[in-house]
Motif scaffolding. Structure first.
Motif, short mmCIF file in Angstrom:
data_model
loop_
_atom_site.label_atom_id
_atom_site.label_comp_id
_atom_site.label_asym_id
_atom_site.label_seq_id
_atom_site.Cartn_x
_atom_site.Cartn_y
_atom_site.Cartn_z
N ALA A 197 0.91 -1.10 -0.05
CA ALA A 197 -0.09 -0.14 0.11
C ALA A 197 0.81 1.32 0.01
CB ALA A 197 -0.94 0.08 1.04
N LEU A 198 1.58 1.34 0.73
CA LEU A 198 2.98 2.50 0.86
C LEU A 198 3.52 2.64 -0.49
CD1 LEU A 198 4.51 1.90 4.26
CD2 LEU A 198 3.23 3.95 3.52
N ARG B 104 -7.08 4.78 5.82
CA ARG B 104 -7.70 3.30 5.01
C ARG B 104 -6.67 2.54 4.30
NH1 ARG B 104 -10.52 4.40 8.96
NH2 ARG B 104 -12.82 4.68 9.11
N LEU B 105 -6.86 1.38 4.24
CA LEU B 105 -5.95 0.81 3.56
C LEU B 105 -6.76 -0.23 2.50
CD1 LEU B 105 -2.85 -1.49 4.48
CD2 LEU B 105 -4.66 -2.61 3.04
N TYR C 8 5.22 5.90 11.24
CA TYR C 8 5.42 7.28 10.77
C TYR C 8 5.29 7.32 9.27
CZ TYR C 8 8.18 11.45 10.13
OH TYR C 8 8.92 12.55 9.91
N GLN C 9 5.60 6.50 8.67
CA GLN C 9 5.27 6.46 6.95
C GLN C 9 3.76 6.70 6.95
OE1 GLN C 9 7.61 3.91 4.43
NE2 GLN C 9 8.48 3.21 6.37
N ILE C 10 2.79 6.05 7.69
CA ILE C 10 1.39 6.00 7.64
C ILE C 10 1.08 7.41 8.02
CG2 ILE C 10 -0.71 5.10 8.48
CD1 ILE C 10 0.37 2.52 8.56
N THR C 11 1.42 8.14 9.02
CA THR C 11 1.17 9.44 9.52
C THR C 11 1.50 10.28 8.22
OG1 THR C 11 1.62 8.90 11.78
CG2 THR C 11 1.55 11.03 11.22
N GLN C 12 2.74 10.28 7.76
CA GLN C 12 3.31 11.04 6.61
C GLN C 12 2.06 11.18 5.53
OE1 GLN C 12 7.12 9.43 6.32
NE2 GLN C 12 8.01 11.73 6.82
N ARG C 13 1.83 10.07 5.18
CA ARG C 13 0.89 9.96 3.80
C ARG C 13 -0.68 10.48 4.23
NH1 ARG C 13 2.74 5.75 0.26
NH2 ARG C 13 4.94 6.08 0.30
#
Length: 566
Positions: A338-339, A367-368, A391-396
């Motif tokens: 997803a990333l 959401r994924l 952290y990567q999720i928060t950035q997105r």
């Protein structure tokens, strides 16, 4: 005494050491044996004489070699009971008896049958001599050179074995270590493995010191040796984790054996420096299996420790921890996909002003999307934490939210975690992203959980203070279910407290939920912090939270999370 008398004075007899060099003569000609013994009757090397052993055929030599693994040299004829008997014996020595240290010297009287170059090229020998050229002096030189080689090889082999023994041995207990266990498990035979973890051993180290802890480990290893079956092998893998390994044939009911060992340990009194200690053990067991034994036993041990101490857990594919590992593996793969492919999507849920009924802000929620299905954080958030992807999720999510609200005047909130707040580049990322989309910092709320790791981490605290100084708003999420410490409300410069949905969703029927909510409201009103009611799922609940004086409301009754704004 004159000079001549001094020069020719009798020398002191050299004292020979024990364990002579063993030399095997293999030849069907008895005169060759007699000549060799006579020529070297007074030979010594490194103060050790030669002990000759005679064999008159390759077959007889094979039996002698099986009984003596310390023969240094073999003087070997080629043609005996057959034309290739000697050469066949070379193959037996090197490949069937697996003896690579013995020095093999071919001594043939028929070089035409076994030419030197052919023999040297095709057989693992160390020298080739024709009997006619092997005079007493040449024989002396050949034997001395071969013994020197043999001595060096044995010394190297001993050093190698010494290093290997160190590599596979636990230095404290003298038991085999994890390397040795891995080596012993390299078999096609079904085995049973038990891992034993001493309960609360770290407390013993902390209270009594490492010396007492080491003494306990030594005694523990001794108990395992004494209480286990004679065919069992005991290991210490690390710290306070030991292992017992046995094959399928030795113990038919491994669980009974395990319980017997556990009982012996529990009953044992550890007397160390005049103080009595008792310990319990938690054990993970793998019964009669092949492959991945240590991993399976560790999984069983982990499952046992999750349940309680002093417990025995037998491995099976249905253990909860196995299912969790499979789930984590699946979600880690999906998260990374997803990333990489922009399938982490920000959804937005409205937050309504209870006074006006108007939408005044939104919360951005992740959401994924995988194979056309949308998944909430409930499914993947714990895996994301485990995999270090929060952290990567928060950035997105933050970047998508900034892009979306750059075209409106509404405020919005984004959830941040303890992992986000300890990232050194966190503040820089937030500021750069906000400025890129032209959004004022006062429009952005950061929601944090009432988590001790946030409130006590100096880096997280520093970043929170920087956010506040830069004009961002701070919101405490899910208040009432974590630390539930009202004192923290005064310690943080909060703008909003979100009352956890566990108290809101049944506030219309649960008196206790109403009391807790009233207590939170009383305190927040006193310190001038606004409140949000989460989980507002019906008109009845919405009416109650408005009547109680809660400032904002959020829930499916007012609007579900959607990829677009209402």
């Amino acid at each position: 005494m004159g000079t001549d008398e001094l020069l020719f004075a009798p020398e002191e007899e050299e004292q020979l050491s024990e364990a002579p060099w063993k030399v095997l003569i293999v030849d069907d000609d008895r005169e060759v044996h007699s000549f060799t013994r006579l020529a070297l009757h007074d030979f010594t090397f490194e103060r050790k004489p030669i002990h000759f052993i005679s064999a008159y055929s390759a077959a007889e030599a094979t039996e002698i070699l099986k009984e003596h693994d310390d023969i240094a040299i073999i003087l070997l004829d080629v043609v005996m009971e057959s034309e290739t008997a000697g050469l066949d014996l070379v193959e037996t020595i090197r490949y069937h008896l697996d003896n690579t240290t013995i020095r093999i010297i071919i001594r043939t009287g028929q070089p035409g049958i076994a030419p030197e170059r052919y023999v040297i090229d095709h057989y693992d020998i160390n020298d080739y001599k024709e009997k006619t050229e092997l005079t007493t002096d040449r024989l002396y030189t050949t034997i001395r050179s071969a013994l020197s080689q043999y001595k060096q090889i044995v010394e190297l082999l001993n050093k190698k074995n010494e290093i290997y023994a160190t590599l596979i041995t636990d230095t404290l207990t003298g038991l085999g270590n994890r390397v040795k266990l891995n080596y012993d498990l390299d078999t096609e035979m079904p085995m049973s493995l038990v891992l034993l973890n001493i309960d609360a051993f770290s407390m013993i180290n902390d209270v009594y010191g490492f010396e007492v802890g080491d003494q306990m480990l030594l005694q523990f290893g001794k108990i395992l040796r004494e209480s286990s079956c004679t065919e069992c092998t005991i290991y210490r893998l690390e710290a306070d984790i030991f292992a017992i390994l046995t094959s399928q044939k030795e113990i038919q009911d491994i669980q009974k054996e395990v319980l017997r060992i556990q009982s012996a340990i529990t009953k044992h009194l550890f007397l160390i420096n005049g103080i009595d200690h008792r310990v319990n053990v938690t054990m993970g067991v793998v019964e009669h299996e092949i492959g991945n034994m240590i991993q399976k036993a560790e999984i069983a041990l982990r499952e046992a420790r999750k349940m309680s101490r002093n417990r025995v857990q037998v491995y099976s594919d249905n253990l909860a921890v196995i299912k969790q590992i499979k789930e984590n593996t699946k979600w880690t793969k999906w998260l990374k996909d997803a990333l990489d492919n922009n399938k982490l999507i920000a959804y937005y849920q409205p937050i309504v002003d209870c006074g006006s009924g108007e939408i005044v802000k939104y919360e951005a929620l992740v959401r994924l999307e995988h194979d056309g299905v949308i998944y909430t954080p409930f499914h993947f958030l714990s895996t994301a934490r485990y995999a270090g992807l929060l952290y990567q999720i928060t950035q997105r999510v933050f970047e998508q939210a900034c892009a979306r609200f750059s075209t409106t005047a509404l405020d919005f909130s984004v959830n941040i975690t303890d992992q986000d707040l300890i990232e050194h580049g966190f503040i820089e990322f937030i500021e750069q992203t906000r400025k890129h989309y032209g959004i004022e910092s006062g429009r952005i709320y950061f929601e944090i959980l009432e988590d001790s790791s946030i409130l006590t981490n100096p880096i997280a605290e520093k970043h929170l203070n920087e956010l506040i100084t830069l004009g961002y708003r701070l919101c405490l999420d899910d208040f009432g279910v974590q630390c539930s410490n009202f004192a923290q409300l005064g310690n943080l410069d909060l703008d909003i407290v979100k009352i956890d949905g566990i108290y809101i969703k049944d506030i219309d029927v649960n008196k206790k939920s109403r009391i807790v909510t009233e207590s939170i409201l009383f305190f927040t009103h006193k310190i001038g912090v606004k409140t949000v009611a989460e989980f507002v799922h019906s008109a009845q609940v919405y009416d109650i939270v408005k009547a109680m004086g809660i400032d904002y409301a959020q829930g499916y009754f007012l609007g579900e999370p959607k990829p677009d704004l209402i």
